[in-house]
Motif scaffolding. Structure first.
Motif, mmCIF file in Angstrom:
data_model
loop_
_atom_site.group_PDB
_atom_site.id
_atom_site.type_symbol
_atom_site.label_atom_id
_atom_site.label_comp_id
_atom_site.label_asym_id
_atom_site.label_seq_id
_atom_site.Cartn_x
_atom_site.Cartn_y
_atom_site.Cartn_z
ATOM 1 N N ASN A 44 -7.301 38.692 6.669
ATOM 2 C CA ASN A 44 -7.970 37.454 6.289
ATOM 3 C C ASN A 44 -7.462 36.296 7.134
ATOM 4 N N ARG B 90 -6.680 32.499 7.337
ATOM 5 C CA ARG B 90 -6.454 31.352 6.462
ATOM 6 C C ARG B 90 -7.075 30.115 7.098
ATOM 7 N N GLN C 15 -8.001 31.804 -8.943
ATOM 8 C CA GLN C 15 -7.698 31.301 -7.608
ATOM 9 C C GLN C 15 -6.196 31.359 -7.314
ATOM 10 N N LYS D 212 -5.299 34.979 -6.545
ATOM 11 C CA LYS D 212 -5.874 35.378 -5.261
ATOM 12 C C LYS D 212 -5.059 34.817 -4.101
ATOM 13 N N ASN E 176 -4.011 35.206 -0.043
ATOM 14 C CA ASN E 176 -5.384 34.709 0.096
ATOM 15 C C ASN E 176 -6.416 35.834 0.126
ATOM 16 N N THR F 171 -9.710 37.946 -0.456
ATOM 17 C CA THR F 171 -11.105 37.536 -0.528
ATOM 18 C C THR F 171 -11.652 37.837 -1.926
ATOM 19 N N GLU F 172 -12.741 37.156 -2.274
ATOM 20 C CA GLU F 172 -13.340 37.346 -3.592
ATOM 21 C C GLU F 172 -13.802 38.792 -3.780
ATOM 22 N N SER F 173 -14.374 39.400 -2.737
ATOM 23 C CA SER F 173 -14.871 40.773 -2.859
ATOM 24 C C SER F 173 -13.729 41.760 -3.129
ATOM 25 N N LYS F 174 -12.591 41.572 -2.458
ATOM 26 C CA LYS F 174 -11.450 42.466 -2.681
ATOM 27 C C LYS F 174 -10.863 42.285 -4.072
#
Length: 207
Positions: free
Chosen positions: A2, A4, A56, A59, A64, A66-69
């Motif tokens: 990811n 940042r 958040q 996560k 950080n 990702t939302e999907s993970k």
């Protein structure tokens, strides 16, 4: 890996907590929110806002995600027996990048991800370059022999300030580590208060 897109410690100032308990956090010098309106009193959060912040916070703590993970972790936790909130923590703590950091081979989750991506880590004597790889109880992870003299690894071990969790068996002489039992959520898991129950409430009814 990811990317940042914002400064690492900017989130600390936004929520008013040093979530990694780092001496480098800008919150240590500026104990207020970022921006020209950072000194203004914070608005009271709604129930939805509390749940969103909890999600958040977790996560971002884990480098950080990702939302999907993170969503995949929640869906998998739903299918396991037991408390869903505890299952989420267990699944996150059994990720390879998290175990490498917990074993003090890297000073941060971000550094642990770099070691894995660059092929420094072997799991059961096989190279694994996937940070989200889920380890099983009994798995042995180690530093690739030709990478043992890495300065990053040496400095991480020498500068480690806290004990390795009990679910990891360490042999620093050969830089081998074994996951001997399932990680458990305790008051020592995180340097700040996390609320995995609110994460479950945020996602419940959506999936």
């Amino acid at each position: 890996m990811n990317r940042r897109k914002v400064p690492k410690f900017k989130f600390d100032r936004r929520i008013g907590e040093n979530i990694w308990n780092s001496r480098r956090s800008s919150l240590n010098k500026r104990n207020y929110g970022s921006g020209q309106h950072g000194n203004k009193p914070k608005k009271r959060l709604t129930d939805y806002g509390i749940r969103l912040l909890a999600k958040q916070k977790m996560k971002i703590y884990y480098s950080n995600l990702t939302e999907s993970k993170f969503k995949k972790v929640y869906i998998k936790a739903l299918k396991l027996n037991g408390n869903v909130a505890l299952n989420i923590v267990r699944l996150l703590e059994m990720r390879l990048d998290v175990l490498v950091h917990r074993a003090k081979l890297a000073p941060s989750f971000r550094a642990a991800r770099q070691l894995i991506n660059h092929g420094y880590i072997l799991v059961n004597n096989k190279e694994v370059n996937i940070c989200s790889h889920e380890c099983n109880v009994g798995d042995v992870f180690r530093i690739r022999p030709k990478c043992i003299n890495s300065m990053l690894i040496k400095q991480s071990i020498l500068n480690s300030e806290s004990d390795v969790p009990k679910h990891i068996e360490c042999c620093y002489r050969y830089l081998t580590f074994k996951l001997i039992k399932t990680p458990k959520y305790t008051n020592k898991t995180y340097p700040v208060t996390m609320n995995p129950e609110s994460v479950v409430e945020f996602y419940s009814g959506r999936y």
